[in-house]
Design a protein around this motif. Structure first.
Motif, short mmCIF file in Angstrom:
data_model
loop_
_atom_site.label_atom_id
_atom_site.label_comp_id
_atom_site.label_asym_id
_atom_site.label_seq_id
_atom_site.Cartn_x
_atom_site.Cartn_y
_atom_site.Cartn_z
N ASN A 39 3.63 -1.72 -3.22
CA ASN A 39 4.09 -1.19 -4.51
C ASN A 39 3.38 -1.79 -5.72
O ASN A 39 3.75 -1.51 -6.85
CB ASN A 39 5.60 -1.39 -4.66
N GLN A 62 -1.17 3.97 2.63
CA GLN A 62 -0.08 4.90 2.28
C GLN A 62 -0.27 5.42 0.86
O GLN A 62 -0.24 4.63 -0.09
CB GLN A 62 1.26 4.17 2.32
N ALA A 64 1.88 7.07 -0.94
CA ALA A 64 3.07 6.83 -1.78
C ALA A 64 3.05 5.42 -2.36
O ALA A 64 3.41 5.20 -3.51
CB ALA A 64 4.34 7.07 -0.96
N ALA A 65 2.60 4.47 -1.54
CA ALA A 65 2.54 3.09 -2.01
C ALA A 65 1.51 2.98 -3.13
O ALA A 65 1.79 2.40 -4.19
CB ALA A 65 2.17 2.16 -0.85
N SER A 117 9.96 1.36 2.86
CA SER A 117 9.15 2.53 3.26
C SER A 117 9.16 2.63 4.78
O SER A 117 9.94 1.96 5.45
CB SER A 117 7.73 2.40 2.71
N ASP A 118 8.30 3.47 5.32
CA ASP A 118 8.23 3.70 6.76
C ASP A 118 7.83 2.41 7.49
O ASP A 118 6.69 1.95 7.35
CB ASP A 118 7.20 4.81 7.03
N ARG A 119 8.76 1.86 8.26
CA ARG A 119 8.52 0.56 8.91
C ARG A 119 7.54 0.65 10.07
O ARG A 119 7.17 -0.37 10.66
CB ARG A 119 9.84 -0.04 9.39
#
Ligand code: SAH
Length: 199
Positions: A39, A62, A64-65, A117-119
């Motif tokens: 982030n 990612q 989104a990150a 987020s997606d782990r």
């Protein structure tokens, strides 16, 4: 009451900030790499420290990150200091411009998954070691390489062990390497590796 033993994140930041202090270098632009932007908290820290004219390359796989990191940096007014790279950090050697070689003052990795987020998207030993090899070669003299590893998730223990082996094998005549952990933390063990390239 304020504690007296520093946590691993502030310890890492102190070393990174020291490597990026303007008095430490004669080269004009301070260059840094955030190998795991997430982030963007570390990206922001590095962007502040490289100053006007400095540059940070921020990697993440990612989108989104990276979007979140990009907004954080834009809000702080540092967009022109950061180059966001939607690719694995193992590609650092190809992505960074040739003239950055030997000039990276600070590179940081925060391994594992991004909380919230997606782990299933985690860093992995193979790509982490490839990135470490690439960045060790790009680092400036007295540059700092910081890697924060976590062992609590699947694959984390194996990655931490391989990262530890990689750091311990760095030659004493070229590197100083320190390994920090709280030895009584038994759940989700964390290790901070800090390496300074001395020649
Ligand atoms: N566990 C840490 C956060 C880790 S964030 C904590 O608790 O603070 C790790 C980031 O690395 C994630 O955003 C993930 O998308 C990213 N990542 C995974 N593999 C990567 C790779 N090969 N290159 C760059 N980033 C990667």
């Amino acid at each position: 009451m304020q504690r007296h033993l520093e946590d691993l994140i502030p310890l890492s930041r102190r070393a990174l900030a020291s490597a990026l202090s303007p008095g430490r270098t004669t080269s004009r632009a301070l260059l840094a790499v955030d190998a795991t932007a997430g982030n963007g908290h570390d990206t922001l820290f590095l962007a502040e420290r490289v100053g006007e004219g400095g540059r940070v390359w921020a990697f993440d796989v990612q989108r989104a990150a990276l979007d979140a990191a990009q907004s954080r940096i834009a809000e702080a007014g540092f967009s022109c200091r950061v180059c966001f790279v939607l690719a694995g950090h193992e590609s650092a050697g190809d992505v960074l411009p040739k003239d950055a070689a030997g000039k990276i003052r600070a590179a940081t990795f925060n391994l594992g998954f991004l909380p919230g987020s997606d782990r299933r998207i985690v860093t992995g030993a193979g790509t982490t070691l490839a990135a470490l090899n690439a960045l060790a070669a790009l680092l400036a003299q007295h540059g700092i390489l910081s890697v924060h590893s976590y062992s609590g998730h699947a694959g984390g223990e194996d990655e931490a062990a391989k990262v530890a082996r990689w750091f311990r094998a760095l030659p004493w005549d070229g590197w100083r390497v320190a390994e920090y952990s709280f030895c009584n933390k038994n759940r989700n063990r964390e290790i901070l590796f800090l390496a300074e390239k001395i020649s």
